[in-house]
Design an enzyme around this catalytic site. Structure first.
Site, mmCIF file in Angstrom:
data_model
loop_
_atom_site.group_PDB
_atom_site.id
_atom_site.type_symbol
_atom_site.label_atom_id
_atom_site.label_comp_id
_atom_site.label_asym_id
_atom_site.label_seq_id
_atom_site.Cartn_x
_atom_site.Cartn_y
_atom_site.Cartn_z
ATOM 1 N N ASN A 209 0.850 -1.194 0.000
ATOM 2 C CA ASN A 209 0.000 0.000 0.000
ATOM 3 C C ASN A 209 0.883 1.240 0.000
ATOM 4 O O ASN A 209 2.108 1.147 -0.077
ATOM 5 C CB ASN A 209 -0.949 -0.024 1.205
ATOM 6 C CG ASN A 209 -0.207 -0.210 2.508
ATOM 7 O OD1 ASN A 209 0.574 0.635 2.928
ATOM 8 N ND2 ASN A 209 -0.425 -1.360 3.153
ATOM 9 N N ASP A 278 -4.578 -6.457 4.010
ATOM 10 C CA ASP A 278 -5.672 -7.312 4.464
ATOM 11 C C ASP A 278 -5.578 -8.724 3.886
ATOM 12 O O ASP A 278 -6.063 -9.680 4.493
ATOM 13 C CB ASP A 278 -7.013 -6.693 4.062
ATOM 14 C CG ASP A 278 -7.294 -5.403 4.813
ATOM 15 O OD1 ASP A 278 -6.895 -5.308 5.986
ATOM 16 O OD2 ASP A 278 -7.888 -4.488 4.220
ATOM 17 N N LYS A 288 10.393 -15.963 -10.737
ATOM 18 C CA LYS A 288 9.621 -14.884 -11.356
ATOM 19 C C LYS A 288 8.593 -15.466 -12.324
ATOM 20 O O LYS A 288 8.910 -16.312 -13.170
ATOM 21 C CB LYS A 288 10.560 -13.948 -12.106
ATOM 22 C CG LYS A 288 9.839 -12.821 -12.836
ATOM 23 C CD LYS A 288 10.818 -11.957 -13.618
ATOM 24 C CE LYS A 288 10.072 -10.914 -14.444
ATOM 25 N NZ LYS A 288 10.995 -10.090 -15.245
ATOM 26 N N PRO A 304 -3.863 -12.412 8.971
ATOM 27 C CA PRO A 304 -4.254 -12.283 10.382
ATOM 28 C C PRO A 304 -4.433 -10.815 10.738
ATOM 29 O O PRO A 304 -3.731 -9.950 10.209
ATOM 30 C CB PRO A 304 -3.084 -12.912 11.138
ATOM 31 C CG PRO A 304 -1.925 -12.825 10.194
ATOM 32 C CD PRO A 304 -2.505 -12.980 8.824
ATOM 33 N N ASP A 305 -5.380 -10.532 11.597
ATOM 34 C CA ASP A 305 -5.644 -9.161 12.034
ATOM 35 C C ASP A 305 -4.792 -8.885 13.279
ATOM 36 O O ASP A 305 -5.091 -9.367 14.371
ATOM 37 C CB ASP A 305 -7.129 -8.989 12.349
ATOM 38 C CG ASP A 305 -7.511 -7.526 12.552
ATOM 39 O OD1 ASP A 305 -6.764 -6.816 13.260
ATOM 40 O OD2 ASP A 305 -8.528 -7.102 11.996
ATOM 41 N N ILE A 306 -3.732 -8.103 13.098
ATOM 42 C CA ILE A 306 -2.780 -7.879 14.192
ATOM 43 C C ILE A 306 -3.426 -7.103 15.330
ATOM 44 O O ILE A 306 -3.286 -7.469 16.507
ATOM 45 C CB ILE A 306 -1.528 -7.141 13.681
ATOM 46 C CG1 ILE A 306 -0.857 -7.946 12.571
ATOM 47 C CG2 ILE A 306 -0.547 -6.900 14.830
ATOM 48 C CD1 ILE A 306 0.311 -7.228 11.919
#
Length: 403
Positions: A209, A278, A288, A304-306
């Site tokens: 991101n 996410d 590659k 996983p949601d930290i």
């Protein structure tokens, strides 16, 4: 707060130099050891003898006037300073600090010091508003330089407007607050995450991101300046990491989760400022992926949601989450705070100018379980960090005081 603190007072050449005498006197009365450096121009407005008498130390003007052969004066003062104050700070000295110029005793000392710097601008209203001056002050603010904002009123040049140096009493109060803030998080262990996680597709491609890490780094640097022992878990970032902290480099969300969980039990405060992907690819190619087909399908699985994991596992830790939103910020922030069991949540609308990824400023809101705590104006990320950590420190002290 000022007892036995070493304050280097730099005086540059403006009419407000006369106020520096009162500032020096008040700092000495408060218990500080004050060492004065004057520019050549400053001596045209007020005599060095005045400041020497008030500070009870030699006043240094000439870089080459070395009074003590055992030390190099500007390095010695730079090293000894607990705080460097420039008051008044003309447009010229502000420009020198911003651009790293060192052609006199004051600018040389400022370039050599690692101590915090507080600047009290003083100049004509049009000079203060000039884009070059504003840009230079923005650069300094981003580096963590503190400012005693000038007042608005009658100026010596006859104009009425912003540019009058802040009164000595208010500058002393700002200095007291600075040294108080240095102890706000003393003895606390703060765990901070920053940057954007990287999820590999193959050895040369990945999902990520736009996070630069600037907000997390500003929080880490500010927490360290407030006396905390800081551990910084950082993923992909675009700016240098702050010094004086334990830096743990990771790439993926899973690596960040492992690093956080490993250190959670030993932390007093956890601030999750990282932008965590996410989803991640189900499979990561060993080699590659060649460009053969018109389309390529990459299957993703949820990471996983930290923050949620930390919220579930926390015992006595004070947990702060971040939320980057594009709409209905209040609703989404409160939902995230409740679901992830945060004590405090910092939210911003990344569609607003100055509040998105990669910027040097931010426009945020603080929430707790009762709702909106405070909506900050647009300010530097270091300013946001100071406001956030001050609020956290106050709430922890209140909680500890009731236990």
């Amino acid at each position: 707060m000022l007892e036995n603190k070493t304050v280097v007072l730099g005086i540059s050449g403006g009419i407000a130099a006369y106020k520096a005498a009162a500032l020096c006197s008040k700092l000495v009365q408060a218990g500080a050891q004050v060492h004065v450096i004057m520019t050549e121009s400053a001596t045209r407005f007020i005599a060095p003898l005045t400041l020497q008498t008030l500070s009870r130390h030699d006043v240094i003007v000439d870089t080459f006037d070395e009074k003590d052969a055992s030390v190099v004066s500007h390095i010695d003062l730079a090293d000894r300073a607990d705080l460097v104050v420039v008051a008044p700070a003309t447009a010229n000295i502000i420009a020198k600090i911003a651009h790293g110029l060192a052609d006199d005793m004051l600018s040389t000392t400022l370039l050599a010091t690692t101590a915090p710097v507080l600047v009290a601008p003083a100049m004509n209203v049009h000079m203060y508003a000039h884009p070059a001056v504003q840009a230079n002050m923005q650069v300094l603010a981003e580096r963590g330089v503190l400012f005693a904002e000038p007042g608005t009123g009658q100026l010596a040049c006859g104009y009425v407007g912003k540019g009058r140096m802040e009164e000595p009493e208010q500058i002393v109060e700002a200095i007291r607050h600075f040294f108080r803030d240095q102890r706000l998080l003393a003895g606390k262990k703060v765990l901070i995450t920053a940057g954007g996680t990287v999820e590999r597709i193959d050895p040369v491609r990945y999902l990520t991101n736009d996070s630069s890490g600037k907000m997390g780094f500003a929080i880490a640097e500010t927490a360290r300046s407030m006396g905390a022992q800081v551990t910084l878990v950082a993923a992909k970032t675009s700016v240098p990491a702050p010094g004086g902290v334990e830096l743990v480099r990771v790439q993926s969300a899973q690596e960040m989760l492992n690093a956080v969980i490993e250190r959670l039990a030993d932390s007093d405060i956890v601030i999750k400022a990282a932008a965590v992907a996410d989803y991640r690819p189900v499979e990561t190619a060993v080699r590659k992926i060649k460009k053969n087909d018109e389309e390529i399908n990459v299957r993703l699985v949820k990471n996983p949601d930290i923050l949620q994991t930390v919220g579930r596992m926390k015992t006595t830790q004070y947990v702060v989450g971040f939320a980057a939103e594009t709409e209905r910020i209040d609703e989404h922030a409160m939902d995230k705070l409740q679901r992830k069991n945060c004590d405090l949540l910092v939210a911003n609308d990344v569609t607003l100018e100055g509040a998105g990824f990669g910027t040097d400023t931010n426009l945020v809101r603080f929430y707790d379980r009762q709702g909106l705590v405070e909506a900050l104006p647009l300010m530097s990320k270091h300013g946001v960090a100071r406001q956030l950590l001050t609020l956290i420190a106050e709430r922890i002290q209140t909680k500890e005081g009731t236990n």
